[in-house]
Motif scaffolding. Structure first.
Motif, PDB file in Angstrom:
ATOM      1  N   VAL A 196      26.671 -17.995  11.462  1.00  0.00           N
ATOM      2  CA  VAL A 196      27.436 -18.140  12.692  1.00  0.00           C
ATOM      3  C   VAL A 196      28.215 -19.457  12.636  1.00  0.00           C
ATOM      4  N   THR A 197      29.434 -19.429  13.121  1.00  0.00           N
ATOM      5  CA  THR A 197      30.264 -20.634  13.043  1.00  0.00           C
ATOM      6  C   THR A 197      29.917 -21.602  14.164  1.00  0.00           C
ATOM      7  N   THR A 198      30.301 -22.839  13.953  1.00  0.00           N
ATOM      8  CA  THR A 198      30.100 -23.860  14.977  1.00  0.00           C
ATOM      9  C   THR A 198      30.854 -23.476  16.242  1.00  0.00           C
ATOM     10  N   LYS A 199      32.019 -22.901  16.082  1.00  0.00           N
ATOM     11  CA  LYS A 199      32.817 -22.456  17.232  1.00  0.00           C
ATOM     12  C   LYS A 199      32.074 -21.388  18.032  1.00  0.00           C
ATOM     13  N   GLU A 200      31.461 -20.444  17.337  1.00  0.00           N
ATOM     14  CA  GLU A 200      30.710 -19.382  18.028  1.00  0.00           C
ATOM     15  C   GLU A 200      29.500 -19.956  18.761  1.00  0.00           C
ATOM     16  N   ILE A 201      28.817 -20.907  18.147  1.00  0.00           N
ATOM     17  CA  ILE A 201      27.675 -21.549  18.808  1.00  0.00           C
ATOM     18  C   ILE A 201      28.154 -22.291  20.050  1.00  0.00           C
ATOM     19  N   ALA A 202      29.238 -23.025  19.912  1.00  0.00           N
ATOM     20  CA  ALA A 202      29.785 -23.773  21.048  1.00  0.00           C
ATOM     21  C   ALA A 202      30.128 -22.824  22.192  1.00  0.00           C
ATOM     22  N   ASN A 203      30.744 -21.679  21.878  1.00  0.00           N
ATOM     23  CA  ASN A 203      31.082 -20.698  22.917  1.00  0.00           C
ATOM     24  C   ASN A 203      29.838 -20.160  23.608  1.00  0.00           C
ATOM     25  N   GLN A 204      28.788 -19.864  22.829  1.00  0.00           N
ATOM     26  CA  GLN A 204      27.551 -19.343  23.408  1.00  0.00           C
ATOM     27  C   GLN A 204      26.895 -20.353  24.342  1.00  0.00           C
ATOM     28  N   LEU A 205      27.024 -21.626  24.017  1.00  0.00           N
ATOM     29  CA  LEU A 205      26.361 -22.675  24.805  1.00  0.00           C
ATOM     30  C   LEU A 205      27.270 -23.298  25.865  1.00  0.00           C
ATOM     31  N   GLY A 206      28.540 -22.908  25.873  1.00  0.00           N
ATOM     32  CA  GLY A 206      29.470 -23.480  26.844  1.00  0.00           C
ATOM     33  C   GLY A 206      29.806 -24.929  26.550  1.00  0.00           C
ATOM     34  N   LEU A 207      29.839 -25.273  25.258  1.00  0.00           N
ATOM     35  CA  LEU A 207      30.150 -26.636  24.831  1.00  0.00           C
ATOM     36  C   LEU A 207      31.405 -26.618  23.959  1.00  0.00           C
ATOM     37  N   THR A 208      31.899 -27.796  23.646  1.00  0.00           N
ATOM     38  CA  THR A 208      32.998 -27.888  22.695  1.00  0.00           C
ATOM     39  C   THR A 208      32.451 -27.961  21.272  1.00  0.00           C
ATOM     40  N   ILE A 209      33.323 -27.750  20.313  1.00  0.00           N
ATOM     41  CA  ILE A 209      32.906 -27.656  18.909  1.00  0.00           C
ATOM     42  C   ILE A 209      32.347 -28.981  18.381  1.00  0.00           C
ATOM     43  N   SER A 210      32.991 -30.093  18.716  1.00  0.00           N
ATOM     44  CA  SER A 210      32.612 -31.381  18.143  1.00  0.00           C
ATOM     45  C   SER A 210      31.160 -31.777  18.411  1.00  0.00           C
ATOM     46  N   PRO A 211      30.659 -31.728  19.650  1.00  0.00           N
ATOM     47  CA  PRO A 211      29.257 -32.107  19.847  1.00  0.00           C
ATOM     48  C   PRO A 211      28.276 -31.136  19.185  1.00  0.00           C
ATOM     49  N   VAL A 212      28.637 -29.854  19.125  1.00  0.00           N
ATOM     50  CA  VAL A 212      27.767 -28.881  18.449  1.00  0.00           C
ATOM     51  C   VAL A 212      27.704 -29.208  16.966  1.00  0.00           C
ATOM     52  N   TYR A 213      28.856 -29.489  16.362  1.00  0.00           N
ATOM     53  CA  TYR A 213      28.912 -29.860  14.942  1.00  0.00           C
ATOM     54  C   TYR A 213      28.038 -31.088  14.681  1.00  0.00           C
ATOM     55  N   GLU A 214      28.170 -32.112  15.523  1.00  0.00           N
ATOM     56  CA  GLU A 214      27.387 -33.341  15.354  1.00  0.00           C
ATOM     57  C   GLU A 214      25.888 -33.078  15.508  1.00  0.00           C
ATOM     58  N   ARG A 215      25.528 -32.229  16.443  1.00  0.00           N
ATOM     59  CA  ARG A 215      24.117 -31.888  16.640  1.00  0.00           C
ATOM     60  C   ARG A 215      23.551 -31.166  15.410  1.00  0.00           C
ATOM     61  N   ILE A 216      24.314 -30.239  14.866  1.00  0.00           N
ATOM     62  CA  ILE A 216      23.854 -29.507  13.670  1.00  0.00           C
ATOM     63  C   ILE A 216      23.668 -30.475  12.510  1.00  0.00           C
ATOM     64  N   ARG A 217      24.624 -31.358  12.304  1.00  0.00           N
ATOM     65  CA  ARG A 217      24.514 -32.338  11.214  1.00  0.00           C
ATOM     66  C   ARG A 217      23.291 -33.225  11.411  1.00  0.00           C
ATOM     67  N   ARG A 218      23.021 -33.642  12.661  1.00  0.00           N
ATOM     68  CA  ARG A 218      21.852 -34.480  12.946  1.00  0.00           C
ATOM     69  C   ARG A 218      20.569 -33.691  12.689  1.00  0.00           C
ATOM     70  N   LEU A 219      20.536 -32.426  13.114  1.00  0.00           N
ATOM     71  CA  LEU A 219      19.351 -31.592  12.875  1.00  0.00           C
ATOM     72  C   LEU A 219      19.094 -31.435  11.373  1.00  0.00           C
ATOM     73  N   GLU A 220      20.151 -31.359  10.590  1.00  0.00           N
ATOM     74  CA  GLU A 220      20.013 -31.285   9.133  1.00  0.00           C
ATOM     75  C   GLU A 220      19.517 -32.616   8.563  1.00  0.00           C
ATOM     76  N   SER A 221      20.129 -33.710   9.001  1.00  0.00           N
ATOM     77  CA  SER A 221      19.807 -35.008   8.406  1.00  0.00           C
ATOM     78  C   SER A 221      18.393 -35.483   8.741  1.00  0.00           C
ATOM     79  N   VAL A 222      17.876 -35.147   9.918  1.00  0.00           N
ATOM     80  CA  VAL A 222      16.524 -35.580  10.265  1.00  0.00           C
ATOM     81  C   VAL A 222      15.457 -34.578   9.820  1.00  0.00           C
ATOM     82  N   GLY A 223      15.881 -33.423   9.286  1.00  0.00           N
ATOM     83  CA  GLY A 223      14.923 -32.513   8.671  1.00  0.00           C
ATOM     84  C   GLY A 223      14.505 -31.300   9.474  1.00  0.00           C
TER      85      GLY A 223
END
Length: 153
Positions: A21-48
């Motif tokens: 699923v794309t970051t854009k699709e996740i953002a749409n599902q959550l009612g957020l913009t793409i940038s914070p969703v992208y940053e959250r995914i990267r943080r979830l990856e980096s912290v494990g």
């Protein structure tokens, strides 16, 4: 480990269902913009929290339809023997999962094979060669009732 909030958990649930699923699709599902969703995914990856992304294949289509659950009891339980067994298991491609257990059984192995003859050869020529194995007890899965890769939280 860094704590996660409800939005992070929603992102993880979405990705567990479909990692493509794309970051854009996740953002749409959550009612957020793409940038914070992208940053959250990267943080979830980096912290494990997100360890890796994988393609789940159909084992039957790859000609490994038989799943075995093998219980292994060791003769001796010192650190050296346990570490040697754990290292040896890493080298056996037939073993897809290995768990060190507490109780009557020391290790639980999930093994995929093509046939009973192949399992016989695996035990005879590979598994039985591992040092310190006391007892092997194998069961063969007749039907998989439930299997999920999703973690509930």
């Amino acid at each position: 480990m860094e704590a996660i909030d409800e939005i992070d958990k929603k992102i993880l649930r979405i990705l567990q269902k479909d990692a493509k699923v794309t970051t854009k699709e996740i953002a749409n599902q959550l009612g957020l913009t793409i940038s914070p969703v992208y940053e959250r995914i990267r943080r979830l990856e980096s912290v494990g929290y997100i360890k890796q992304y994988v393609a789940i294949v159909d084992k039957a289509l790859l000609d490994n339809p038989i799943m075995c659950i093998c219980q292994v009891s060791m003769r001796y339980h010192n650190e050296e023997f346990i570490e040697k067994f754990e290292q040896a298991v890493q080298q056996l491609e037939e073993i897809h999962e290995c768990y060190h257990m507490a109780g009557q059984v020391d290790f639980l192995l999930k093994i995929y094979i093509k046939s009973l003859d192949e399992y016989h050869d695996f035990v005879k020529y590979k598994l039985s060669k591992l040092e310190n194995i006391g007892v092997l007890n194998t069961t063969f899965v007749l039907k998989e009732i439930k299997h999920t890769y999703s973690y509930s939280f």
